[in-house]
Design an enzyme around this catalytic site. Structure first.
Site, PDB file in Angstrom:
ATOM      1  N   GLU A 192       0.721  -1.171  -0.009  1.00 19.11           N
ATOM      2  CA  GLU A 192      -0.019  -0.025   0.163  1.00 19.11           C
ATOM      3  C   GLU A 192       0.832   1.285   0.018  1.00 19.11           C
ATOM      4  O   GLU A 192       0.742   2.350   0.953  1.00 19.11           O
ATOM      5  CB  GLU A 192      -0.952   0.010   1.112  1.00 19.11           C
ATOM      6  CG  GLU A 192      -1.882  -1.226   1.194  1.00 19.11           C
ATOM      7  CD  GLU A 192      -2.808  -0.953   2.291  1.00 19.11           C
ATOM      8  OE1 GLU A 192      -2.899  -0.198   3.083  1.00 19.11           O
ATOM      9  OE2 GLU A 192      -4.011  -1.932   2.247  1.00 19.11           O
ATOM     10  N   GLU A 263      -6.887  -7.645  -0.626  1.00 18.48           N
ATOM     11  CA  GLU A 263      -7.590  -7.669   0.835  1.00 18.48           C
ATOM     12  C   GLU A 263      -8.885  -7.372   0.438  1.00 18.48           C
ATOM     13  O   GLU A 263      -9.172  -6.053   0.289  1.00 18.48           O
ATOM     14  CB  GLU A 263      -6.613  -6.464   1.540  1.00 18.48           C
ATOM     15  CG  GLU A 263      -5.409  -7.033   2.134  1.00 18.48           C
ATOM     16  CD  GLU A 263      -4.802  -5.933   2.812  1.00 18.48           C
ATOM     17  OE1 GLU A 263      -5.381  -5.115   3.700  1.00 18.48           O
ATOM     18  OE2 GLU A 263      -3.590  -6.025   3.294  1.00 18.48           O
TER      19      GLU A 263
END
Length: 823
Positions: A192, A263
């Site tokens: 991320e 995710e």
């Protein structure tokens, strides 16, 4: 119904990609290994496109004896891949010294995945965030001269490359990459990064390019991914993280990359002081189906599939010890229904469509503003359709291929043959279950406890001195949550109403003046700074100040982690007339607690402490007791509902921090039960040690057995039959004997259905959480269910007029709701 321009272009692109047979190879394939590549549709393993469902299970958040069961239950739930982070600070606690023992044994974990026939996705990072202390970084990185984490910084890149190479070489040495015949089909580098890249300005993009080059040159033979990195350079695959990737994902940044979701949050992490936030099985299923239909998704990972436990001091700041307990497998590894079962049905329904999905991109048909169909037409003539209703309030009736379909609000119906509904995301047919706790060991008398009072240090006893207030983590080096700030000063007269003001950057502070507690205060998640204000009495002559600053995990996210500050920042003492400030300096420091130094939470270390009989509760007290392991093999937990804040150990192993006194807005503890894995226990004489910062009551602590004691199922005549009943040769008639909605009831292993708590065939009110018989009710409902289910571990009852002796109320839609006790 109109085919729009986007769908036509998708079909044109698909035909061109097929004609060009674009396959982006991940690397060379070792003898006996599997080739793993990808194209614009999916991952390709040994030449076959794959529709893959993945589940995150983190090896250190459970125990090795739990791994086989967790992986097996994931496989039973339709999971193809197990995804895990690699935890740098666990494996390299000191530079160049590695640890892969016990819960750190990542090789054994991956080999267990392979033994059960599943694939693995290895998220090396090595920055992971993951609500894990310091985002997975070992704290010694902090002291590397000139280091700037996660940037185009030579010191950081050196250590990041060293660790990444260490892990890749370890996997290679054990033959664990698919290219070697192992289960690892994907690896992840970074995590991320796009969230913080702008903070690094010109140092960000070069770092991304370097990380990609470094990873690819390690030649794993399988693809690499970067999550939430829209501009991930080739050949890295950019992937989506979040709750709604079916809506938010921008898509692969190249037509030659597949659409992957690394995710899909099955719940939300919880922090001390905040209420639990739930996510329904229906919402998860809707987003998965939407990602497949709208975003051409062919890989979906559930984060978490099993959350587990943040043992010891591994939780990030303010995170509770329990992690993603609302996942399909709960903290203890028990199946959580209906989440596990509903997703299992979803996976089975999607797999029925996989031939059509993997050989085409969908045609989009519009039924209006909020309803649409995605139709997959395979080369072999296979056809599958996803009928979507995005209206969250209203049901919709649509006509598709000359048939009428009812779509509940915010739902997707999956038609594996473009005719019959195999699954609807909003229709839950699987059972619900209820987890309960039962005390099996009590510590309910003072005779069962001994206590040791933590010593409050004074300035003269400290060896570390400074004229200024030191930053906490740079002083403790993360060896302890605790740092004592001590000082001594002279007062020319007695003062009963002096004011003490202490500013802290977090997380918790206990202030003592002349050995007496004068106040405590703490910050909150993402607002860690606070000020402790207290009225204090000062002696004429020498006065001692002792401030115990405590962290509750280190931060795990954001740019420039190496610059974060914690601990006491200013101390002001003012007399009652407000005319004089006392200057406090120098300061003396003690890292950690005496009990920690003596390791009194272990058998050998406990002999070094002067224990006494249990007396009245005091702050900063260690307590110890012993107990025998409860009978059975089921999970157990320590009920600390009577305690305040601290940490607990069983046989020297920390089961984590507790903070029962930090209540949510609803006035409840964020966590009361703390997991004690069976592998931590001996048959008898187990040592329990608790360090309590506040004023806990140990005689009310219990060890509780955790189990599923109730299961309930509720199906209506509009529910699709179980997906397992699907047969390609079935006719469309819903009257086919094998295709009726059914109630499935299944007690946990080693327990049976002992009592029918409620049964109604008709139109019962409510659901499995709150129910009552309706105006339409078959009077023999309970007797029929008792005959079918009592004394059995599991049973199945069809939603059938014949089964219940006829239609109790013609013209009324029927439901079957059954709630049973398991013992």
């Amino acid at each position: 119904m109109v085919e729009n321009k986007r769908a036509m272009r998708m079909r044109w692109l698909w035909r061109n990609w097929l004609a060009a047979t674009v396959l982006v190879m991940a690397g060379a394939v070792a003898a006996g290994g599997a080739s793993v590549s990808y194209d614009g549709r999916s991952l390709i393993i040994d030449g076959q496109r794959k529709m893959l469902f993945s589940g995150s299970i983190h090896y250190p958040r459970s125990t090795p004896d739990m791994w086989p069961s967790l992986i097996s239950k994931a496989k039973q739930g339709g999971i193809d891949v197990i995804e895990t982070y690699v935890f740098w600070n666990l494996h390299e606690p000191r530079p160049g010294q590695y640890d892969f023992s016990g819960r750190r044994d990542i090789v054994a974990f991956i080999k267990e995945i392979q033994a059960q026939g599943l694939y693995c996705c290895l998220r090396i990072g090595p920055y992971i965030e993951g609500e894990w202390t310091y985002g997975g970084f070992p704290f010694w990185l902090h002291d590397v001269p000139g280091i700037v984490y996660r940037s185009d910084n030579e010191p950081f890149k050196l250590y990041m490359q060293n660790f990444t190479t260490k892990i890749v070489n370890l996997m290679k040495s054990e033959g664990l990459y698919a290219s070697q015949g192992g289960p690892i089909i994907l690896s992840q580098i970074e995590n991320e990064y796009q969230n913080i890249e702008k903070a690094f300005r010109e140092e960000g993009p070069p770092y991304v390019r370097w990380a990609v080059k470094m990873a690819v040159e390690l030649q794993t033979g399988v693809p690499w991914v970067m999550c939430k990195q829209d501009d991930a350079p080739d050949p890295i695959i950019n992937t989506c993280n979040g709750m709604k990737c079916g809506e938010t994902f921008k898509g692969p940044n190249s037509p030659n990359k597949p659409s992957l979701w690394t995710e899909n949050w099955t719940s939300f992490y919880q922090v001390y002081g905040q209420n639990v936030t739930l996510r329904s099985a229906q919402d998860i299923a809707f987003q998965v189906a939407l990602f497949i239909a709208r975003k051409n998704g062919t890989y979906i990972n559930y984060y978490m599939y099993h959350g587990g436990t943040n043992f010891g001091r591994t939780a990030a700041e303010f995170m509770i010890t329990s992690y993603y307990d609302q996942a399909p497998l709960d903290e203890y590894g028990l199946i959580r229904e209906p989440k596990w079962g509903h997703l299992k049905e979803l996976h089975a329904a999607v797999k029925l469509c996989s031939e059509a999905i993997l050989s085409s991109f969908p045609t989009l048909l519009s039924f209006g503003q909020l309803q649409e169909a995605y139709v997959f037409s395979g080369d072999s003539g296979a056809c599958a359709a996803f009928l979507v209703n995005t209206d969250s309030r209203t049901s919709a009736t649509v006509r598709f291929q000359n048939l009428t379909y009812q779509l509940p609000p915010k739902s997707i119906s999956i038609l594996p043959d473009c005719k019959v509904v195999a699954f609807n995301t909003a229709k839950v047919s699987t059972q619900f279950n209820t987890r309960t706790s039962r005390p099996v060991v009590k510590f309910n008398s003072a005779e069962k406890w001994e206590q040791f009072q933590e010593v409050i240090p004074q300035f003269d006893a400290t060896a570390l001195r400074s004229q200024t207030l030191l930053e906490q983590t740079n002083t403790t080096k993360d060896a302890s949550d605790y740092l004592w700030y001590t000082a001594s000063f002279e007062q020319d007269s007695q003062e009963h109403q002096a004011r003490l003001s202490v500013k802290s950057l977090g997380h918790v502070l206990h202030a003592f003046v002349n050995g007496a507690l004068v106040g405590s205060a703490h910050g909150q998640f993402r607002n860690t700074s606070f000020t402790l204000e207290s009225t204090v009495a000062l002696n004429k002559g020498t006065n001692q100040i002792s401030l115990l600053s405590a962290t509750v995990g280190l931060p795990d996210s954001g740019a420039f982690l190496e610059r974060r500050s914690l601990g006491v920042r200013s101390v002001i003492i003012q007399n009652s007339r407000g005319v004089k400030n006392f200057t406090v300096s120098p300061w003396g420091y003690q890292v950690g607690l005496l009990g920690e130094k003596l390791q009194i939470y272990t058998y050998e270390g406990s002999k070094n402490a002067n224990w006494s009989s249990l007396d009245s509760s005091q702050q900063l007290t260690w307590y110890k007791s012993t107990f025998s392991a409860p009978k059975g093999k089921g999970p157990i937990a320590l009920n600390l509902g009577s305690m305040g804040k601290g940490e607990a150990w069983v046989n020297g192993q920390s089961i984590g921090r507790y903070w029962v006194s930090f209540h949510t807005s609803a006035g409840l503890p964020s966590q009361t039960w703390y997991n004690v894995p069976r592998s931590f226990l001996k048959p008898r004489n187990n040592l329990l040690v608790v360090f309590e910062e506040e004023m806990g009551n140990t005689v009310n602590i219990t060890v509780d057995a955790i189990s599923v004691t109730k299961v309930c199922a509720h199906v209506t005549d509009s529910n699709p039959p179980p997906v397992i009943s699907w047969r390609k040769s079935d006719k469309l008639s819903e009257r086919h004997p094998g295709r009726r909605p059914k109630v499935y009831l299944n007690c946990p292993p080693r327990s049976n259905i002992s009592k029918i708590l409620f049964a109604s065939f008709g139109n019962p009110y409510g659901n499995c959480e709150d129910y009552a018989a309706g105006l339409c009710h078959s009077s023999n409902s309970k007797a029929i269910v008792e005959k079918a289910c009592l004394g059995k571990t599991k049973c199945t009852i069809a939603q059938s007029y014949k089964k219940f002796g006829g239609d109790p109320c013609p013209g009324v839609h029927k439901s079957l709701l059954v709630d049973v006790q398991c013992e």
